[in-house]
Enzyme design. Structure first.
Site, PDB file in Angstrom:
ATOM      1  N   SER A 243       0.867  -1.167   0.000  1.00 11.89           N
ATOM      2  CA  SER A 243       0.000   0.000   0.000  1.00 11.89           C
ATOM      3  C   SER A 243       0.911   1.226   0.000  1.00 11.89           C
ATOM      4  O   SER A 243       1.898   1.280  -0.720  1.00 11.89           O
ATOM      5  CB  SER A 243      -0.932  -0.040   1.204  1.00 11.89           C
TER       6      SER A 243
ATOM      7  N   TYR B 157      -3.811   8.265  -7.299  1.00  7.54           N
ATOM      8  CA  TYR B 157      -2.913   7.275  -6.700  1.00  7.54           C
ATOM      9  C   TYR B 157      -3.422   6.890  -5.313  1.00  7.54           C
ATOM     10  O   TYR B 157      -3.487   5.702  -4.971  1.00  7.54           O
ATOM     11  CB  TYR B 157      -1.493   7.828  -6.610  1.00  7.54           C
TER      12      TYR B 157
ATOM     13  N   LYS C  79      -4.726   3.181  -3.647  1.00  8.93           N
ATOM     14  CA  LYS C  79      -4.182   2.575  -2.434  1.00  8.93           C
ATOM     15  C   LYS C  79      -5.225   2.495  -1.318  1.00  8.93           C
ATOM     16  O   LYS C  79      -5.242   1.532  -0.541  1.00  8.93           O
ATOM     17  CB  LYS C  79      -2.947   3.344  -1.969  1.00  8.93           C
TER      18      LYS C  79
END
Length: 274
Positions: free
Chosen positions: A134, A148, A152
């Site tokens: 992660s 992004y 995650k």
């Protein structure tokens, strides 16, 4: 006793550093990359304890095929490290449609397909450890990193549910959450087409100590010991932060969130309706 470690994205960055750390201590490593050329040096140096594979993690069938070949070759899969992924940076307004879809495909679905491929093997073994790469940006978000972070955050939610689902099979799950590190990640990430209206905001953002301080980015090689300790401990944590920057910031951000929820508690309770 040697473990068999399956690592995606092993041709550079964390993936390669961790692959070498496992190999140096005598483990077997299945090293995958979109291009097998980046894995040749591992084979030259370590020989038959490396199984190199060219793999595009967004291809579900290919993930299952690669995992089956790895199991056949080494006899077991003890640890899976879902390291492969990509970056995308730009404000929400600037994001390109295809680039936004591609990062979810790589970071979320690539992780999902590899995980699904490993689970039947680990269930049959009655053991295994799935390590999901992660990010600190999976527990809080920064401007210009929204997409992004979204990928995650999704890996975090998926993996937290997974850990509850598979603990009865002897399978452990850990989310590894690095803060910024001096890898080539930023250089290899996709940058959106800029909109000038955001120039001042970006300049102010990147002047913050989180980005500009001399120790803002950690040494990626220093993470190897933590990863080795993680896969060796009998009771690994669900979440492991790497680096000294993320935890203080997470503590600050989560304290603010809890305070806000508390301030609005009466409104929240009324909204329940019963």
């Amino acid at each position: 006793m040697a473990k068999t470690i399956f690592i995606t994205g092993a041709s550079r960055g964390f993936g390669k550093i961790w692959a070498e750390a496992f190999l140096e201590r005598g483990d077997n490593v299945v090293a995958t990359s979109r291009s097998a050329g980046g894995l040749k040096d591992l084979v030259v140096k370590y020989g038959s304890v490396v199984l190199p594979m060219e793999l595009e993690v967004t291809n579900r069938a290919a993930c299952f095929d690669a995992m089956a070949k790895a199991k056949f070759h080494f006899g077991s899969i003890d640890v899976v490290i879902n390291n492969a992924g990509t970056g995308l940076f730009g404000t929400v307004e600037e994001l390109d449609e295809q680039a936004a879809k591609d990062i979810i495909d790589a970071n979320l679905f690539g992780t999902l397909w590899i995980t699904q491929a490993a689970l039947p093997i680990m269930r049959a073994q009655g053991s295994g450890h799935i390590v999901q790469l992660s990010s600190a940006l999976g527990i809080y978000s920064f401007a210009t990193a929204g997409m992004y972070c979204a990928s995650k955050f999704a890996v975090e939610g998926l993996s937290e549910a997974l850990a509850q689902e598979v603990k009865g099979f002897g399978i452990k799950v850990t989310l590894v959450e690095p803060n910024g590190y001096a890898t080539d990640f930023n250089n290899s990430s996709i940058q959106s087409n800029p909109i000038s209206a955001y120039d001042n905001m970006k300049a102010e953002l990147y002047a913050l100590p989180e980005f500009a301080a001399a120790d803002a980015y950690g040494d990626p090689k220093a993470t190897s010991e933590a990863i080795l300790e993680l896969v060796d401990t009998p009771n690994p944590p669900l979440r492991l932060i790497l680096g000294k920057k993320a935890l203080p910031l997470a503590q600050y951000i989560y304290a603010e969130r809890l305070a806000t929820w508390e301030d609005w508690k009466d409104v929240s309770v009324k909204a329940h309706g019963l």
